[in-house]
Scaffold this active site. Structure first.
Site, short mmCIF file in Angstrom:
data_model
loop_
_atom_site.label_atom_id
_atom_site.label_comp_id
_atom_site.label_asym_id
_atom_site.label_seq_id
_atom_site.Cartn_x
_atom_site.Cartn_y
_atom_site.Cartn_z
N LYS A 53 0.84 -1.20 0.00
CA LYS A 53 0.00 0.00 0.00
C LYS A 53 0.87 1.25 0.00
O LYS A 53 0.64 2.19 -0.77
CB LYS A 53 -0.94 -0.01 1.22
N GLN A 97 -4.93 -1.35 9.38
CA GLN A 97 -4.92 -2.71 8.84
C GLN A 97 -5.59 -3.68 9.82
O GLN A 97 -5.28 -3.70 11.01
CB GLN A 97 -3.47 -3.14 8.56
N ASP A 120 -11.26 3.15 3.65
CA ASP A 120 -11.63 1.73 3.66
C ASP A 120 -13.15 1.56 3.58
O ASP A 120 -13.64 0.47 3.29
CB ASP A 120 -11.16 1.09 4.98
N1 GUN Z 1 -7.48 -6.71 6.06
C1 GUN Z 1 -7.87 -7.46 4.99
N2 GUN Z 1 -8.45 -6.69 4.06
C2 GUN Z 1 -8.42 -5.42 4.54
C3 GUN Z 1 -8.85 -4.18 4.00
O1 GUN Z 1 -9.41 -4.08 2.91
N3 GUN Z 1 -8.65 -3.10 4.80
C4 GUN Z 1 -8.06 -3.19 6.02
N4 GUN Z 1 -7.92 -2.08 6.72
N5 GUN Z 1 -7.64 -4.32 6.54
C5 GUN Z 1 -7.82 -5.43 5.79
#
Ligand code: GUN
Length: 289
Positions: A53, A97, A120
């Site tokens: 990311k 995350q 998100d």
């Molecule tokens: N863990 C797995 N997929 C995601 C996501 O799309 N966003 C976040 N913040 N954590 C995740």
């Protein structure tokens, strides 16, 4: 034989478009989109995602802020960091995350993120907006799936969509996106009866359960659009580890009209959509929308 949806190429196209619009935004307003990613603990898979990311954010011309916190971080300390990022004008998107360690209430942390920076789309306000059809942030994985589905069929109106999996991250938001497109939507899960029959009725089939090959080839309606969100690490007969989806690809590809592979389907689209959401947030903050 299905046409295989190239998520890798589609994601690259989206990243390019985000990078171009980012340059334009900077030239016009002096605003550089900023993405803050917070990771708590040392889960190896999460570390890989977070690194990617940050890297892709920089490649798009963003500022990237990564906060790596130890597993024993308290909920209070994490909430303080979120408050600080909410106040920081350089930050337009905040991503915490998941999963978080057990002693931290995930939804409480997510709901502390300013809804305007919740790229998100997990904050209850953004979830609510998706449900009522208002404009908010849509979670990145279902957003990427929706783009690929929309580009595969002329009209979604009236089609039967079956989503296998009911998570807050994928299944539920996917259902509301497809409902917004006038699909008839069914959410199935581990306790659904006659899952095979239900899947055979699907014009659009989205698999997001995290069980390798659970969707068998002959469960696919001829001509259907099949979107495989599963990313499962399995060890094959020769002892080699590889990634595989929730769909039996070799069987399904014979019947589907369009299908996403694993890897190279949904996965690459997720981070590209995160960049797109962050750009949207920065564009708004700059008063350009
Ligand atoms: N863990 C797995 N997929 C995601 C996501 O799309 N966003 C976040 N913040 N954590 C995740």
């Amino acid at each position: 034989m299905a046409s295989i949806i190239d998520g890798k190429a589609r994601a690259q196209q989206l990243r390019q478009s985000v990078a171009e619009k980012t340059r334009e935004l900077k030239d016009r307003t002096g605003v550089t989109p900023g993405l803050a990613v917070v990771i708590v603990g040392d889960d190896p898979a999460s570390q890989v995602y977070v690194r990617n990311k940050g890297k892709q954010a920089l490649e798009a011309g963003f500022e990237s802020f990564t906060h790596t916190l130890p597993a024993e971080t308290t909920e209070a300390a994490l909430l303080d960091l979120v408050d600080q990022l909410n106040r920081d004008d350089r930050v337009h998107g905040i991503l915490v995350q998941l999963p978080l360690p057990d002693h931290i209430d995930e939804q409480r942390v997510i709901n502390r993120i300013s809804p305007d920076k919740d790229v998100d789309g997990f904050h209850v306000e953004n979830v609510g907006k998706l449900v009522i059809g208002a404009d908010g942030f849509v979670p990145c994985t279902p957003l990427g799936c929706w783009m690929m589905i929309r580009e595969s069929v002329e009209s979604l109106s009236g089609l039967n969509a079956v989503i296998v999996g009911r998570s807050n991250i994928v299944g539920k938001p996917m259902a509301f996106l497809l409902l917004r497109e006038h699909c008839t939507v069914t959410i199935a899960h581990s306790r659904t009866q006659a899952l095979d029959e239900l899947c055979r009725s699907a014009d659009i089939l989205v698999a997001a359960v995290g069980r390798p090959g659970i969707i068998q080839g002959d469960w696919v309606k001829p001509g259907a659009v099949v979107i495989d969100v599963g990313i499962n690490r399995v060890t094959d007969d020769s002892g080699k580890s590889r990634l595989t989806g929730d769909v039996d690809f070799d069987g399904a590809v014979e019947r589907a009209g369009h299908i996403t592979p694993v890897p190279g389907g949904v996965g690459p689209m997720t981070i590209a959509c995160l960049l797109s959401n962050t750009l949207k947030s920065a564009t708004r903050a700059a008063g350009q929308e």
